[in-house]
Motif scaffolding. Structure first.
Motif, PDB file in Angstrom:
ATOM      1  N   ALA A  60     -16.047  -4.785  20.708  1.00  0.00           N
ATOM      2  CA  ALA A  60     -14.696  -5.070  21.228  1.00  0.00           C
ATOM      3  C   ALA A  60     -14.162  -6.385  20.660  1.00  0.00           C
ATOM      4  N   ALA A  61     -15.042  -7.384  20.535  1.00  0.00           N
ATOM      5  CA  ALA A  61     -14.609  -8.678  19.994  1.00  0.00           C
ATOM      6  C   ALA A  61     -14.167  -8.511  18.541  1.00  0.00           C
ATOM      7  N   ARG A  62     -14.894  -7.664  17.795  1.00  0.00           N
ATOM      8  CA  ARG A  62     -14.518  -7.446  16.386  1.00  0.00           C
ATOM      9  C   ARG A  62     -13.168  -6.733  16.283  1.00  0.00           C
ATOM     10  N   VAL A  63     -12.925  -5.798  17.203  1.00  0.00           N
ATOM     11  CA  VAL A  63     -11.644  -5.080  17.182  1.00  0.00           C
ATOM     12  C   VAL A  63     -10.499  -6.063  17.437  1.00  0.00           C
ATOM     13  N   VAL A  64     -10.651  -6.902  18.470  1.00  0.00           N
ATOM     14  CA  VAL A  64      -9.580  -7.850  18.807  1.00  0.00           C
ATOM     15  C   VAL A  64      -9.374  -8.837  17.651  1.00  0.00           C
ATOM     16  N   ALA A  65     -10.470  -9.289  17.033  1.00  0.00           N
ATOM     17  CA  ALA A  65     -10.344 -10.220  15.904  1.00  0.00           C
ATOM     18  C   ALA A  65      -9.596  -9.564  14.747  1.00  0.00           C
ATOM     19  N   ARG A  66      -9.920  -8.299  14.467  1.00  0.00           N
ATOM     20  CA  ARG A  66      -9.244  -7.599  13.359  1.00  0.00           C
ATOM     21  C   ARG A  66      -7.762  -7.403  13.670  1.00  0.00           C
ATOM     22  N   LEU A  67      -7.500  -7.124  14.937  1.00  0.00           N
ATOM     23  CA  LEU A  67      -6.108  -6.937  15.363  1.00  0.00           C
ATOM     24  C   LEU A  67      -5.312  -8.224  15.165  1.00  0.00           C
ATOM     25  N   ARG A  68      -5.880  -9.333  15.587  1.00  0.00           N
ATOM     26  CA  ARG A  68      -5.183 -10.616  15.465  1.00  0.00           C
ATOM     27  C   ARG A  68      -5.016 -11.008  13.997  1.00  0.00           C
ATOM     28  N   LYS A  69      -6.041 -10.682  13.183  1.00  0.00           N
ATOM     29  CA  LYS A  69      -5.959 -10.992  11.755  1.00  0.00           C
ATOM     30  C   LYS A  69      -4.816 -10.210  11.112  1.00  0.00           C
ATOM     31  N   SER A  70      -4.701  -8.931  11.467  1.00  0.00           N
ATOM     32  CA  SER A  70      -3.639  -8.114  10.866  1.00  0.00           C
ATOM     33  C   SER A  70      -2.280  -8.577  11.377  1.00  0.00           C
ATOM     34  N   ASP A  71      -2.221  -9.057  12.645  1.00  0.00           N
ATOM     35  CA  ASP A  71      -0.951  -9.583  13.176  1.00  0.00           C
ATOM     36  C   ASP A  71      -0.510 -10.824  12.414  1.00  0.00           C
ATOM     37  N   SER A  72      -1.478 -11.718  12.118  1.00  0.00           N
ATOM     38  CA  SER A  72      -1.121 -12.981  11.461  1.00  0.00           C
ATOM     39  C   SER A  72      -0.710 -12.771  10.015  1.00  0.00           C
ATOM     40  N   SER A  73      -1.175 -11.673   9.392  1.00  0.00           N
ATOM     41  CA  SER A  73      -0.789 -11.410   8.001  1.00  0.00           C
ATOM     42  C   SER A  73       0.547 -10.685   7.932  1.00  0.00           C
ATOM     43  N   ALA A  74       1.046 -10.199   9.065  1.00  0.00           N
ATOM     44  CA  ALA A  74       2.291  -9.429   9.058  1.00  0.00           C
ATOM     45  C   ALA A  74       3.494 -10.246   8.590  1.00  0.00           C
ATOM     46  N   PRO A  75       3.708 -11.543   9.057  1.00  0.00           N
ATOM     47  CA  PRO A  75       4.867 -12.297   8.577  1.00  0.00           C
ATOM     48  C   PRO A  75       4.834 -12.522   7.070  1.00  0.00           C
ATOM     49  N   VAL A  76       3.636 -12.761   6.488  1.00  0.00           N
ATOM     50  CA  VAL A  76       3.523 -12.963   5.044  1.00  0.00           C
ATOM     51  C   VAL A  76       3.968 -11.703   4.308  1.00  0.00           C
ATOM     52  N   GLU A  77       3.506 -10.551   4.823  1.00  0.00           N
ATOM     53  CA  GLU A  77       3.898  -9.291   4.191  1.00  0.00           C
ATOM     54  C   GLU A  77       5.405  -9.086   4.300  1.00  0.00           C
ATOM     55  N   GLY A  78       5.984  -9.500   5.438  1.00  0.00           N
ATOM     56  CA  GLY A  78       7.423  -9.373   5.635  1.00  0.00           C
ATOM     57  C   GLY A  78       8.198 -10.225   4.632  1.00  0.00           C
ATOM     58  N   MET A  79       7.734 -11.449   4.408  1.00  0.00           N
ATOM     59  CA  MET A  79       8.402 -12.335   3.461  1.00  0.00           C
ATOM     60  C   MET A  79       8.297 -11.779   2.034  1.00  0.00           C
ATOM     61  N   TYR A  80       7.124 -11.251   1.707  1.00  0.00           N
ATOM     62  CA  TYR A  80       6.910 -10.649   0.389  1.00  0.00           C
ATOM     63  C   TYR A  80       7.897  -9.499   0.161  1.00  0.00           C
ATOM     64  N   GLU A  81       8.048  -8.663   1.180  1.00  0.00           N
ATOM     65  CA  GLU A  81       8.975  -7.533   1.063  1.00  0.00           C
ATOM     66  C   GLU A  81      10.409  -8.025   0.883  1.00  0.00           C
ATOM     67  N   ALA A  82      10.787  -9.095   1.626  1.00  0.00           N
ATOM     68  CA  ALA A  82      12.147  -9.634   1.528  1.00  0.00           C
ATOM     69  C   ALA A  82      12.402 -10.175   0.121  1.00  0.00           C
ATOM     70  N   LEU A  83      11.417 -10.901  -0.445  1.00  0.00           N
ATOM     71  CA  LEU A  83      11.564 -11.445  -1.801  1.00  0.00           C
ATOM     72  C   LEU A  83      11.686 -10.326  -2.829  1.00  0.00           C
ATOM     73  N   ARG A  84      10.886  -9.295  -2.637  1.00  0.00           N
ATOM     74  CA  ARG A  84      10.972  -8.148  -3.557  1.00  0.00           C
ATOM     75  C   ARG A  84      12.370  -7.548  -3.535  1.00  0.00           C
ATOM     76  N   TRP A  85      12.929  -7.425  -2.320  1.00  0.00           N
ATOM     77  CA  TRP A  85      14.263  -6.847  -2.149  1.00  0.00           C
ATOM     78  C   TRP A  85      15.303  -7.694  -2.890  1.00  0.00           C
ATOM     79  N   ILE A  86      15.200  -9.030  -2.712  1.00  0.00           N
ATOM     80  CA  ILE A  86      16.172  -9.938  -3.341  1.00  0.00           C
ATOM     81  C   ILE A  86      16.025  -9.898  -4.867  1.00  0.00           C
ATOM     82  N   PHE A  87      14.783  -9.997  -5.367  1.00  0.00           N
ATOM     83  CA  PHE A  87      14.571 -10.023  -6.823  1.00  0.00           C
ATOM     84  C   PHE A  87      15.054  -8.739  -7.488  1.00  0.00           C
ATOM     85  N   ALA A  88      14.847  -7.617  -6.849  1.00  0.00           N
ATOM     86  CA  ALA A  88      15.275  -6.341  -7.429  1.00  0.00           C
ATOM     87  C   ALA A  88      16.786  -6.326  -7.609  1.00  0.00           C
ATOM     88  N   ARG A  89      17.504  -6.812  -6.612  1.00  0.00           N
ATOM     89  CA  ARG A  89      18.966  -6.797  -6.699  1.00  0.00           C
ATOM     90  C   ARG A  89      19.483  -7.835  -7.700  1.00  0.00           C
TER      91      ARG A  89
END
Lengths: 135, 189
Positions: A60-89
């Motif tokens: 259970a501790a490993r599941v919660v840790a993995r969940l939190r890790k994936s949550d913390s990487s979500a904003p970085v992925e969001g910024m990457y997607e936004a930059l891709r959108w801007i650069f393409a245009r």
């Protein structure tokens, strides 16, 4: 319904009363069916005995840790997607501007001697002009 | 799986939705036995099963807002576990399909019966039956795991897998026939 399916339904108690009684009667009188029943019960028991009931400790501790890790990487992925959108245009806009300028230069045709020079908007280059530019 | 005096699944779900990690951890611990039985039954023990087990609960967490309680949380999480396990088996099959014929796993087998033995050989029998389960076709294996290991009824198994109850029964009968045959063959061999 074959005998094996009948025995599974009998094991589940999923038969009408008279059919349950019929199976019990057959189990008493038919050694072959009795052997099949014992075989089915034996495998069902082994399956239960061999079933995993947990993962490694602290699962259970490993599941919660993995969940939190994936949550913390979500904003970085969001910024990457936004930059891709801007650069393409921006890239598409640059290509459109370059094509428009090229077309304009080619249609005007007042600069160089060749088609490439015209599209690029370059003046005609001669040895005299180069020497003049060099001073 | 719910312990006396402990919070209900619904209370834990509400708290987990509000961001309470402890509540979600309690949900994981409560449903770990069922998910472990399902995933290890489908994939065997090892890193792949651990990964699919973790992914099952992460999918559960991400879908908590959509969980309306039409089925029990246990059934809901088992459905996620079995679907992820079947996907993992498909990925695995891509690697081994060139070497193992599907006909071999699906062919009709002659009638066979197997005599369970005494306590001394029990552990060996458990190992052999587990290996035999891993040789079943995935759709037959899923039925065996849900019906015979997890203890779901035919109706519940039908709901989890999205197939008719008659198909559950026929797959289970064929799978059990194959297991009996393999147990007998390995005993004779």
């Amino acid at each position: 319904m074959d005998d094996r399916e009948l025995l599974i339904r009998y094991r589940d108690g999923d038969l009408p009363d008279e059919e349950m009684a019929g199976v019990e009667e057959r189990l008493r009188s038919e050694p072959e069916l009795r052997a099949r029943w014992e075989s089915l019960e034996g495998i069902a028991t082994l399956l239960q005995q061999g079933a995993a009931r947990s993962f490694d400790p602290f699962f259970a501790a490993r599941v919660v840790a993995r969940l939190r890790k994936s949550d913390s990487s979500a904003p970085v992925e969001g910024m990457y997607e936004a930059l891709r959108w801007i650069f393409a245009r921006v890239a598409v806009a640059c290509v459109v501007v370059m094509l428009a300028l090229g077309a304009y230069s080619a249609l005007e045709g007042g600069y160089g001697g060749s088609m490439v020079d015209s599209v690029m908007g370059l003046p005609e280059a001669t040895l005299e002009t180069a020497l003049a530019l060099g001073g | 799986m719910e312990r006396p005096g402990s919070s209900s699944d619904q209370v834990l779900i509400d708290r987990a939705r509000a961001g309470d990690d402890r509540a979600f951890r309690d949900l994981v611990e409560r449903h770990e036995p069922r998910v472990a039985a399902t995933v290890v039954g489908m994939l065997g023990s090892g890193d792949e099963a651990e990964d699919v087990g973790q992914e099952t609960f992460i999918r559960l967490y991400r879908s908590l807002d959509r969980f309306r309680g039409e089925s029990s949380l246990g059934t809901y999480v088992t459905r996620i576990a079995i679907n992820l396990s079947l996907t993992a088996l498909k990925k695995r099959k891509r690697w081994i399909s060139r070497f193992v014929s599907q006909d071999e796993t699906e062919r009709d087998l002659p009638e066979a019966s197997w005599d369970p033995r005494g306590e001394l050989e029990r552990k060996e029998d458990v190992r052999r039956v587990r290996e035999a389960v891993e040789r079943l076709a995935p759709n037959h294996r899923a039925v065996v795991v849900l019906r015979m290991i997890d203890g779901y009824s035919t109706r519940e198994t039908s709901e989890i897998l999205g197939i008719p109850g008659g198909t559950v029964m026929s797959r289970l009968a064929r799978a059990m026939e194959r297991l009996e045959r393999e147990m007998k063959e390995s005993e004779d061999g």
